[in-house]
Design an enzyme around this catalytic site. Structure first.
Site, mmCIF file in Angstrom:
data_model
loop_
_atom_site.group_PDB
_atom_site.id
_atom_site.type_symbol
_atom_site.label_atom_id
_atom_site.label_comp_id
_atom_site.label_asym_id
_atom_site.label_seq_id
_atom_site.Cartn_x
_atom_site.Cartn_y
_atom_site.Cartn_z
ATOM 1 N N PHE A 195 0.858 -1.191 0.000
ATOM 2 C CA PHE A 195 0.000 0.000 0.000
ATOM 3 C C PHE A 195 0.892 1.238 0.000
ATOM 4 O O PHE A 195 0.785 2.121 0.838
ATOM 5 C CB PHE A 195 -0.926 -0.028 1.230
ATOM 6 N N ASN A 228 2.772 4.345 -2.604
ATOM 7 C CA ASN A 228 2.186 5.466 -3.351
ATOM 8 C C ASN A 228 1.209 4.997 -4.421
ATOM 9 O O ASN A 228 0.133 5.565 -4.582
ATOM 10 C CB ASN A 228 3.297 6.292 -4.012
ATOM 11 N N LYS A 280 6.901 -5.864 -11.586
ATOM 12 C CA LYS A 280 7.426 -6.460 -12.823
ATOM 13 C C LYS A 280 8.279 -7.699 -12.572
ATOM 14 O O LYS A 280 8.533 -8.474 -13.499
ATOM 15 C CB LYS A 280 8.192 -5.417 -13.639
ATOM 16 N N GLU A 327 15.403 5.594 -7.015
ATOM 17 C CA GLU A 327 15.168 4.679 -5.905
ATOM 18 C C GLU A 327 16.292 4.762 -4.873
ATOM 19 O O GLU A 327 17.381 5.270 -5.158
ATOM 20 C CB GLU A 327 15.101 3.237 -6.439
ATOM 21 N N LYS A 383 12.163 -4.792 -17.547
ATOM 22 C CA LYS A 383 11.023 -4.376 -18.373
ATOM 23 C C LYS A 383 11.087 -4.977 -19.772
ATOM 24 O O LYS A 383 10.080 -5.446 -20.304
ATOM 25 C CB LYS A 383 10.964 -2.852 -18.451
#
Lengths: 348, 348
Positions: free
Chosen positions: A11, A13, A128, A212, A227
């Protein structure tokens, strides 16, 4: 008809933005489908865990987390269950896997998803990791039980990529994908080009929320590799992992490299590429010099692009311009809507 | 199950490319859907008309037209029926409206479509006239009889635009569309920039097949206006006609204008725009100076772009790179596939 019941794993952003979007669109959803979407569980590591079969008050949950960093003690259903216990015990139709990415293994998200499929539940993953590391196994597990498995958010937020190919490019074979899938590297390269020091750029980017805690994920191309792996696994049945990607990050790009490129009318971008050659998929992530007049050169800052080459429809590109967290939320929201439309309803 | 039966109105380059794609993919279609797609009528003005309920031999039809410009005298079902007679009498499930565009009225294509709906038949239109001039009326006629009405090809060939919004951006409200929808003007402006004379460019473009017999359609912005009208009518329920578009073409752009723009680091593009302001749709087609670093500047030659701004998913762009006639054919093909999936089947 029963409402669709979701269990949110994580939970942060994106999860909170999704919860807000769900509240805003609830009336419209009920009008269109004759039933709503409720969240019956939220499992987190640091904010607490709620299990409430009657439906969690999302407005309160968001407010409490914004104000205090965790769910309030007076929250109905607040409990000490682990994430796995929630997956095994809570009453829900689908999980939304929103836990932090573990880029080198995809765990524990992969096991979360397996456990949900094991219980016969649908899965939405905005994470991902599982698509990069275990797509074949997970999609087979979903298919074996006729369960839905959606993951639009894993590449370029809610920008339609997987849905685009599935719903609007039918009968097309994908022969190549390419693009700028990690926009953080755009930002870093632009700041370096402006003459700033690497460390200064990283610190500023962290403060702005672009970068990050572990900047290697972006800078060394791990995020981009995950990705492009996800794209290739889904769109070209590549069956690869990020380890199979020929990966070079931007950590060795210097101001001199950028200036030398500029002198030739070029700009450096971290480009992802995957191609089918003689039945074999080749994937790479590499800094590449592109012409300043090339479309890729105009993909700057937080914007990203994916290009898809097909047999029947030639080459198409999709661009996501300067997304905010709402665009991540929409990816999850769109997958929830697909479950609303496709999942058989259990009558009350 | 019965095959899906199509009546093609028009058999120009796009129709022939579609027929070839259909032949190539026939086996795969039968494998996926357990039934095929056959063409039971082709109505043209200059090539002849064929009505054959058993299915026209498309390979022969394409070959004859390529070699002689018309259907051969030995073609089974060759007849003298008018297009309207074919619509009224032939045995088919859907028409493909592929007749030449009449940009100032949308006729007779609008009446073709009405006649097909009148008989309870589905409609695919690759002709943008009806969508620009009579979308509301036609879509209401389709809805009243539960008929399918698809027109993906009308803007940017088979590039998913209408399908993208319908299938992958659910619950999004479109607030703005923009783009370079007429790529012929890219070509003309680039040739002018290279110092060529207007008339020379037009003649060369006609020979290369880029420019229509009546170049005013492209140069004066009529084609772009029809396309932006189609986008706005479908995506924003604008209910406008091309007459409502504030339209300026490139006919008055001179080499001096182009050079003056270049001196400022800009390039001139014919830009389409439509926006919802205070509940009212405003649409324009205008030559605009864009920065050379802008994504729009990189949309050159036969490439085109559409950008869509939404409430939930921010701004997205879709680019079609250097399309060939096959990409037009795929637009029709994709719409046929949607009819295969959605139309109730009449059992044999």
């Amino acid at each position: 008809m029963n409402d669709l019941k979701l269990a949110l794993l994580g939970f942060g952003n994106a999860g909170q933005a999704f919860a807000k979007m769900l509240c805003e669109k609830q009336a419209e959803i009920r009008q269109v489908y004759g039933r709503g979407v409720i969240v019956t569980a939220i499992a987190t590591h640091s904010k607490g865990t709620i299990v409430d079969a009657a439906g969690i008050d999302l407005v309160k949950a968001c407010k409490d987390v914004t104000e205090t960093g965790k769910f309030a003690a007076d929250t109905r259903g607040l409990c000490g269950l682990t994430t796995f216990a929630v997956i095994e015990q809570a009453d829900y139709d689908a999980i939304c896997e929103l836990t932090p990415l573990e880029i080198f293994t995809g765990q524990p998200a992969i096991d979360h998803i397996k456990a949900a499929f094991g219980r016969g539940k649908h899965v939405i993953s905005a994470n991902k990791g599982p698509i990069a590391w275990a797509y074949d196994e997970l999609s087979a597990a979903a298919a074996a039980k006729d369960l839905l498995f959606f993951y639009e958010t894993t590449v370029m937020d809610g920008t339609p990529i997987f849905n685009l190919v599935e719903h609007t490019l039918k009968f097309c074979k994908i022969t190549e994908v390419s693009g700028i899938l990690n926009s953080t590297t755009n930002y870093i390269l632009e700041e370096l080009a402006a003459g700033k020091e690497y460390d200064t750029v990283i610190e500023a980017g962290k403060k702005l929320g672009f970068i990050e805690a572990n900047p290697a994920m972006d800078i060394e191309g791990y995020d981009a590799a995950a990705k492009v792996t996800a794209l290739l696994n889904v769109l070209m049945k590549a069956g690869i992992t990020p380890d199979d990607v020929d990966r070079t990050g931007i950590e060795n790009i210097t101001l001199e490299d950028i200036q030398a490129a500029a002198a030739k009318g070029k700009v450096i971008k971290l480009l992802c590429k995957g191609r089918l050659t003689d039945g074999k998929v080749e994937a790479s992530v590499k800094p590449v010099e592109v012409d300043q007049s090339d479309m890729l050169a105009s993909v700057d800052s937080t914007t990203s692009i994916v290009s898809i080459t097909t047999d029947l429809m030639g080459k198409l590109s999709v661009i996501e311009h300067a997304p905010e967290i709402e665009q991540t939320a929409y990816g999850i929201f769109g997958d929830v809507i697909r479950i609303m439309e496709l999942a058989p309803t259990s009558e009350s």
